[in-house]
Design a protein around this motif. Sequence first.
Motif, PDB file in Angstrom:
ATOM      1  N   VAL A   1       0.861  -1.177   0.000  1.00 24.18           N
ATOM      2  CA  VAL A   1       0.000   0.000   0.000  1.00 24.18           C
ATOM      3  C   VAL A   1       0.897   1.227   0.000  1.00 24.18           C
ATOM      4  CG1 VAL A   1      -1.751   1.298   1.253  1.00 24.18           C
ATOM      5  CG2 VAL A   1      -1.826  -1.201   1.232  1.00 24.18           C
ATOM      6  N   VAL A   2       0.754   2.065  -1.004  1.00 23.67           N
ATOM      7  CA  VAL A   2       1.599   3.246  -1.140  1.00 23.67           C
ATOM      8  C   VAL A   2       0.742   4.480  -0.977  1.00 23.67           C
ATOM      9  CG1 VAL A   2       3.183   4.493  -2.623  1.00 23.67           C
ATOM     10  CG2 VAL A   2       3.093   1.997  -2.726  1.00 23.67           C
ATOM     11  N   LYS A   3       1.045   5.293   0.018  1.00 24.34           N
ATOM     12  CA  LYS A   3       0.302   6.523   0.263  1.00 24.34           C
ATOM     13  C   LYS A   3       1.149   7.694  -0.206  1.00 24.34           C
ATOM     14  CE  LYS A   3      -2.169   9.147   3.803  1.00 24.34           C
ATOM     15  NZ  LYS A   3      -2.525   9.236   5.231  1.00 24.34           N
ATOM     16  N   ALA A   4       0.694   8.379  -1.241  1.00 26.82           N
ATOM     17  CA  ALA A   4       1.452   9.482  -1.809  1.00 26.82           C
ATOM     18  C   ALA A   4       1.289  10.743  -0.967  1.00 26.82           C
ATOM     19  CB  ALA A   4       0.991   9.762  -3.238  1.00 26.82           C
ATOM     20  N   VAL A   5       2.308  11.600  -1.010  1.00 32.65           N
ATOM     21  CA  VAL A   5       2.231  12.869  -0.290  1.00 32.65           C
ATOM     22  C   VAL A   5       1.244  13.780  -1.007  1.00 32.65           C
ATOM     23  CG1 VAL A   5       4.547  12.712   0.633  1.00 32.65           C
ATOM     24  CG2 VAL A   5       4.197  13.751  -1.586  1.00 32.65           C
TER      25      VAL A   5
ATOM     26  N   ILE B   1      10.609  16.595   0.685  1.00 34.19           N
ATOM     27  CA  ILE B   1      11.230  15.315   0.351  1.00 34.19           C
ATOM     28  C   ILE B   1      12.536  15.167   1.116  1.00 34.19           C
ATOM     29  CG2 ILE B   1      12.210  13.914  -1.506  1.00 34.19           C
ATOM     30  CD1 ILE B   1       9.218  14.234  -1.746  1.00 34.19           C
ATOM     31  N   PRO B   2      12.628  14.238   2.074  1.00 37.48           N
ATOM     32  CA  PRO B   2      13.872  14.086   2.834  1.00 37.48           C
ATOM     33  C   PRO B   2      15.052  13.629   1.982  1.00 37.48           C
ATOM     34  CG  PRO B   2      12.016  13.023   3.945  1.00 37.48           C
ATOM     35  CD  PRO B   2      11.554  13.365   2.568  1.00 37.48           C
ATOM     36  N   LEU B   3      14.795  12.768   1.003  1.00 40.54           N
ATOM     37  CA  LEU B   3      15.884  12.254   0.173  1.00 40.54           C
ATOM     38  C   LEU B   3      15.477  12.121  -1.289  1.00 40.54           C
ATOM     39  CD1 LEU B   3      18.730  11.079  -0.105  1.00 40.54           C
ATOM     40  CD2 LEU B   3      17.759   8.816   0.422  1.00 40.54           C
ATOM     41  N   LEU B   4      14.451  11.316  -1.548  1.00 33.77           N
ATOM     42  CA  LEU B   4      14.052  11.023  -2.926  1.00 33.77           C
ATOM     43  C   LEU B   4      12.547  10.803  -2.994  1.00 33.77           C
ATOM     44  CD1 LEU B   4      15.276  10.352  -5.794  1.00 33.77           C
ATOM     45  CD2 LEU B   4      15.161   7.958  -5.114  1.00 33.77           C
ATOM     46  N   GLY B   5      11.911  11.417  -3.977  1.00 35.13           N
ATOM     47  CA  GLY B   5      10.491  11.201  -4.221  1.00 35.13           C
ATOM     48  C   GLY B   5      10.304  10.476  -5.535  1.00 35.13           C
ATOM     49  N   ALA B   6       9.401   9.489  -5.577  1.00 36.03           N
ATOM     50  CA  ALA B   6       9.166   8.708  -6.793  1.00 36.03           C
ATOM     51  C   ALA B   6       7.775   8.115  -6.753  1.00 36.03           C
ATOM     52  CB  ALA B   6      10.214   7.611  -6.947  1.00 36.03           C
ATOM     53  N   VAL B   7       7.350   7.589  -7.903  1.00 39.52           N
ATOM     54  CA  VAL B   7       6.033   6.959  -8.049  1.00 39.52           C
ATOM     55  C   VAL B   7       6.214   5.451  -8.098  1.00 39.52           C
ATOM     56  CG1 VAL B   7       4.017   6.709  -9.574  1.00 39.52           C
ATOM     57  CG2 VAL B   7       5.087   8.955  -9.247  1.00 39.52           C
TER      58      VAL B   7
ATOM     59  N   SER C   1      11.808   4.746 -11.755  1.00 39.01           N
ATOM     60  CA  SER C   1      12.798   5.823 -11.681  1.00 39.01           C
ATOM     61  C   SER C   1      12.696   6.809 -12.834  1.00 39.01           C
ATOM     62  CB  SER C   1      14.212   5.232 -11.642  1.00 39.01           C
ATOM     63  OG  SER C   1      14.496   4.529 -12.846  1.00 39.01           O
ATOM     64  N   GLY C   2      11.615   6.766 -13.621  1.00 31.96           N
ATOM     65  CA  GLY C   2      11.465   7.680 -14.741  1.00 31.96           C
ATOM     66  C   GLY C   2      11.254   9.120 -14.330  1.00 31.96           C
ATOM     67  N   VAL C   3      10.688   9.330 -13.142  1.00 34.41           N
ATOM     68  CA  VAL C   3      10.510  10.668 -12.567  1.00 34.41           C
ATOM     69  C   VAL C   3      11.041  10.615 -11.144  1.00 34.41           C
ATOM     70  CG1 VAL C   3       8.877  12.475 -11.882  1.00 34.41           C
ATOM     71  CG2 VAL C   3       8.459  11.131 -13.959  1.00 34.41           C
ATOM     72  N   LEU C   4      12.030  11.441 -10.858  1.00 35.84           N
ATOM     73  CA  LEU C   4      12.638  11.459  -9.529  1.00 35.84           C
ATOM     74  C   LEU C   4      12.738  12.896  -9.035  1.00 35.84           C
ATOM     75  CD1 LEU C   4      15.645   8.986 -10.056  1.00 35.84           C
ATOM     76  CD2 LEU C   4      13.443   8.468  -8.955  1.00 35.84           C
ATOM     77  N   LEU C   5      12.285  13.125  -7.830  1.00 34.13           N
ATOM     78  CA  LEU C   5      12.441  14.414  -7.168  1.00 34.13           C
ATOM     79  C   LEU C   5      13.533  14.224  -6.122  1.00 34.13           C
ATOM     80  CD1 LEU C   5      11.183  17.211  -7.335  1.00 34.13           C
ATOM     81  CD2 LEU C   5       9.510  16.512  -5.621  1.00 34.13           C
ATOM     82  N   ILE C   6      14.685  14.843  -6.375  1.00 35.87           N
ATOM     83  CA  ILE C   6      15.882  14.533  -5.599  1.00 35.87           C
ATOM     84  C   ILE C   6      16.267  15.681  -4.674  1.00 35.87           C
ATOM     85  CG2 ILE C   6      18.309  13.824  -5.728  1.00 35.87           C
ATOM     86  CD1 ILE C   6      17.739  12.902  -8.608  1.00 35.87           C
ATOM     87  N   ASN C   7      16.433  15.360  -3.378  1.00 40.98           N
ATOM     88  CA  ASN C   7      16.999  16.293  -2.412  1.00 40.98           C
ATOM     89  C   ASN C   7      18.520  16.178  -2.548  1.00 40.98           C
ATOM     90  OD1 ASN C   7      18.168  17.410  -0.049  1.00 40.98           O
ATOM     91  ND2 ASN C   7      16.292  17.081   1.108  1.00 40.98           N
TER      92      ASN C   7
ATOM     93  N   LEU D   1      17.686   2.057  -1.354  1.00 39.62           N
ATOM     94  CA  LEU D   1      16.888   3.081  -0.674  1.00 39.62           C
ATOM     95  C   LEU D   1      15.534   2.571  -0.215  1.00 39.62           C
ATOM     96  CD1 LEU D   1      17.679   6.148  -2.975  1.00 39.62           C
ATOM     97  CD2 LEU D   1      18.890   5.336  -0.946  1.00 39.62           C
ATOM     98  N   CYS D   2      15.424   1.272  -0.041  1.00 41.60           N
ATOM     99  CA  CYS D   2      14.167   0.698   0.452  1.00 41.60           C
ATOM    100  C   CYS D   2      13.798   1.337   1.794  1.00 41.60           C
ATOM    101  CB  CYS D   2      14.313  -0.821   0.606  1.00 41.60           C
ATOM    102  SG  CYS D   2      12.797  -1.641   1.146  1.00 41.60           S
ATOM    103  N   GLY D   3      12.606   1.918   1.869  1.00 41.83           N
ATOM    104  CA  GLY D   3      12.142   2.571   3.085  1.00 41.83           C
ATOM    105  C   GLY D   3      12.500   4.043   3.170  1.00 41.83           C
ATOM    106  N   ALA D   4      13.312   4.541   2.222  1.00 41.29           N
ATOM    107  CA  ALA D   4      13.758   5.936   2.271  1.00 41.29           C
ATOM    108  C   ALA D   4      13.193   6.774   1.131  1.00 41.29           C
ATOM    109  CB  ALA D   4      15.286   5.995   2.246  1.00 41.29           C
ATOM    110  N   ILE D   5      12.342   6.172   0.293  1.00 38.57           N
ATOM    111  CA  ILE D   5      11.780   6.883  -0.850  1.00 38.57           C
ATOM    112  C   ILE D   5      10.378   7.385  -0.502  1.00 38.57           C
ATOM    113  CG2 ILE D   5      11.080   6.710  -3.271  1.00 38.57           C
ATOM    114  CD1 ILE D   5      13.155   4.522  -3.631  1.00 38.57           C
ATOM    115  N   THR D   6      10.124   8.661  -0.765  1.00 37.28           N
ATOM    116  CA  THR D   6       8.818   9.258  -0.494  1.00 37.28           C
ATOM    117  C   THR D   6       7.885   8.991  -1.680  1.00 37.28           C
ATOM    118  OG1 THR D   6       9.852  11.033   0.788  1.00 37.28           O
ATOM    119  CG2 THR D   6       7.584  11.395   0.012  1.00 37.28           C
ATOM    120  N   PRO D   7       6.741   8.322  -1.446  1.00 36.80           N
ATOM    121  CA  PRO D   7       5.820   8.030  -2.558  1.00 36.80           C
ATOM    122  C   PRO D   7       5.140   9.291  -3.080  1.00 36.80           C
ATOM    123  CG  PRO D   7       5.402   6.625  -0.630  1.00 36.80           C
ATOM    124  CD  PRO D   7       6.282   7.738  -0.181  1.00 36.80           C
ATOM    125  N   LEU D   8       5.037   9.388  -4.401  1.00 38.16           N
ATOM    126  CA  LEU D   8       4.329  10.482  -5.056  1.00 38.16           C
ATOM    127  C   LEU D   8       3.101   9.938  -5.778  1.00 38.16           C
ATOM    128  CD1 LEU D   8       7.383  12.313  -6.707  1.00 38.16           C
ATOM    129  CD2 LEU D   8       6.289  12.866  -4.512  1.00 38.16           C
TER     130      LEU D   8
END
Length: 322
Positions: A4-8, A143-149, A172-178, A214-221
């Motif tokens: 279950v992925v909850k996006a910001v 985004i603490p580190l990385l945002g992705a879908v 990884s086609g769209v990445l929002l990188i801190n 980065l398992c557990g460190a990626i922010t869902p979008l």
Amino acid sequence: MDAVVKAVAVPMPAADPSDPIHLLCAADARYGGYAGIMLASVLRANPDEVFEIHLLSDGMRAGDRRKLAALVARAGSRLTVYDVAARLAGYSDGVGNHLSRTAYARLLITDLLPASLSRILYLDCDIICTGALRPLWALAAAIPLLGAVADRTGERWKARLGLPADAPYFNSGVLLINLAAWRERDIAGKIIAWMSANPDKLALADQDAINACLCGAITPLSDCWNLQIGLDSGPLPAVRLNEAVLLHYTSAHKPWRFRFRGPGAEIFLRHKRQSPWRFKPPTFRLVYRLRKSLNKRVVRWRAASPPSLIASAKRRAKAAGP
């Protein structure tokens, strides 16, 4: 059981010329025109925005670079090109005809991009933008580190990487990188080290390594920022194509192929016709595969041949003329 992925949540700020959107993309000679079509769609959908576009060029053709520079200048934005061909010499193409070594170029951003730059938005070349990117850019502050879908087909890749059953697998086609956190934690170094230690687990280039490291460190979008519409991504209601801001033509079945009839085919063609690459001919699958096979054979031959033999072959080719 699917994760279950909850996006910001997505805020809706107005365009802010004092805060340009920093956009990152990478292309080689084969993908240069498609990177141009992607960026043309971004600029057309965001006429009031100012973009700082960072292009990682792995041998991109001069003609495509000139067209892109003119396109960006007309839109009032700025283009910076980084030549990464020499630094990618040690990387090989990924599995499938659509994965080239240029996919690894984004692992070089720590050294290439200005140290003062704290965040960046990465987009693949096989994407079409149909709406405003300012709301996505505004999310970077959270985004603490990385945002992705999450990847729509990600469940089939998790076991190979040893990911937990409830962990999402991200595209990884769209990445929002801190970038600040990326540099501080040496994320690129960790990804490269993982790839060196696990070459048998790499099927989707560094996308696999990003998920493993980065398992557990990626922010869902929300998937409106990366709606994967590849032919092997499963059925999708047609209305979703009009709701998403970024359409991602995943898998090897690209919309620039001859007689492509997949989801979003007309959307891609419309944006292509409105770009400086309107006359770029479609690719044919057989020619595409033959060229890639030939390139791989040349790479293997060069690796196995002594330098003197390669130099001799180059001299003979030069003497023979065009």
